[in-house]
Design an enzyme around this catalytic site. Structure first.
Site, short mmCIF file in Angstrom:
data_model
loop_
_atom_site.label_atom_id
_atom_site.label_comp_id
_atom_site.label_asym_id
_atom_site.label_seq_id
_atom_site.Cartn_x
_atom_site.Cartn_y
_atom_site.Cartn_z
N GLY A 20 -0.11 -24.53 1.93
CA GLY A 20 0.73 -24.17 3.08
C GLY A 20 0.43 -25.12 4.23
O GLY A 20 -0.52 -25.90 4.19
N LEU A 21 1.24 -25.02 5.26
CA LEU A 21 1.06 -25.87 6.44
C LEU A 21 -0.27 -25.60 7.14
O LEU A 21 -0.86 -24.53 6.97
CB LEU A 21 2.20 -25.64 7.43
N SER A 31 -2.37 -29.64 0.55
CA SER A 31 -1.79 -30.24 -0.67
C SER A 31 -0.26 -30.21 -0.60
O SER A 31 0.38 -29.47 -1.34
CB SER A 31 -2.29 -29.50 -1.92
N GLY A 68 -2.69 -20.02 7.64
CA GLY A 68 -3.61 -18.92 7.36
C GLY A 68 -4.41 -19.08 6.09
O GLY A 68 -5.09 -18.14 5.65
#
Length: 206
Positions: free
Chosen positions: A40-41, A114, A45
Site C-alpha cells: 500500500g501507499l 512494493s 497503515g
C-alpha cells in the site's frame, strides 16, 4: 571404500534431517509457514497493522516477525535507491529473507510499499511452497497525505524527495489480492484482527 560409503550415507541422513526440520518446527508451532505481504501507499497503515498483528499472534502463543520496509532500508537494503531496478531488488531481497524466516517456523509479516505488480508477483514466486498471503492496505492518496505523520508527502510535493510513490512514482494496486483492508473505515486494531482471522482460519491453512 567401505569407510567412504559410510561417510556418504551419514551425510545423506544428516542432510535429510536438516531438510525436514522446518516442517517439524512448523508443526510444533501449530501452523503452516506463512508470509503475509502488506502492500500500500506510504501512510496507508502497513507498519501499524503489521505490529498490531504481531502483538496479537504473540498473545496467542504464535511466533511471528515483522519485516518493515523502512527498517530494511536502513540495514539490508541501505545500498538501494528508488529506481525501478532498485525497487525490484528491494522486493526480491525482502522476499528471500521472508521465505527463510517462514521456513524456520515464523509467521512472517512484510510491510513494504512494493508498488509494482511484477515485483509482488516475483515475491510470491520466491515464496515457492510457502503460503503467500497478499494484503492490499487500501487507503487513497488523499487519505495518506492527510495523515502524513512523517511529513514525506509535503517534501515530495515540494520536490525535495524524488521518485516518491503516489506523487512522482507510480503505485499499481493489486488486481486480485488475498485480502483488502480499507483503513479509512477500520481502526488499526480492527484491521489486524480481521487479518488474523482470515489468515488463521482453517480453510486458508489447507
Amino acid at each position: 571404500m567401505r569407510p567412504n560409503k559410510q561417510k556418504f550415507k551419514m551425510r545423506q541422513i544428516l542432510s535429510e534431517k536438516r531438510l525436514k526440520l522446518p516442517d517439524s518446527r512448523a508443526d510444533t508451532l501449530r501452523k503452516y509457514p506463512t508470509i503475509i505481504w502488506l502492500t500500500g501507499l506510504s501512510g496507508s497503515g502497513k507498519t501499524s497493522i503489521a505490529n498490531a498483528l504481531e502483538a496479537m499472534l504473540t498473545a496467542d502463543g504464535l511466533h511471528s516477525v515483522v519485516l518493515d520496509g523502512d527498517t530494511l532500508r536502513i540495514g539490508l537494503n541501505s545500498d538501494l535507491g528508488f529506481t525501478a531496478a532498485d525497487r525490484t531488488e528491494n522486493a526480491r531481497r525482502t522476499a528471500e529473507v521472508a521465505r527463510m524466516m517462514a521456513k524456520a517456523g515464523l509467521i512472517t509479516i512484510v510491510a513494504l510499499i512494493s508498488p509494482m505488480r511484477a515485483d509482488r508477483a516475483l515475491a510470491r514466486k520466491i515464496a515457492g511452497e510457502v503460503r503467500f498471503f497478499e494484503v492490499f492496505i487500501d487507503a487513497s492518496l488523499a487519505q495518506c497525505e492527510a495523515r502524513d505523520v512523517k511529513g514525506l508527502y509535503a517534501l515530495a510535493r515540494a520536490g525535495s524527495i524524488k521518485q516518491f510513490t503516489g506523487i512522482s512514482a507510480p503505485y499499481e494496486p493489486p488486481m486480485d489480492p488475498d485480502l483488502i483492508l480499507r483503513t479509512a473505515d477500520w481502526t488499526v486494531s480492527d484491521s489486524a484482527m480481521h487479518l488474523k482471522t482470515e489468515v488463521l482460519r482453517p480453510t486458508s491453512l489447507q
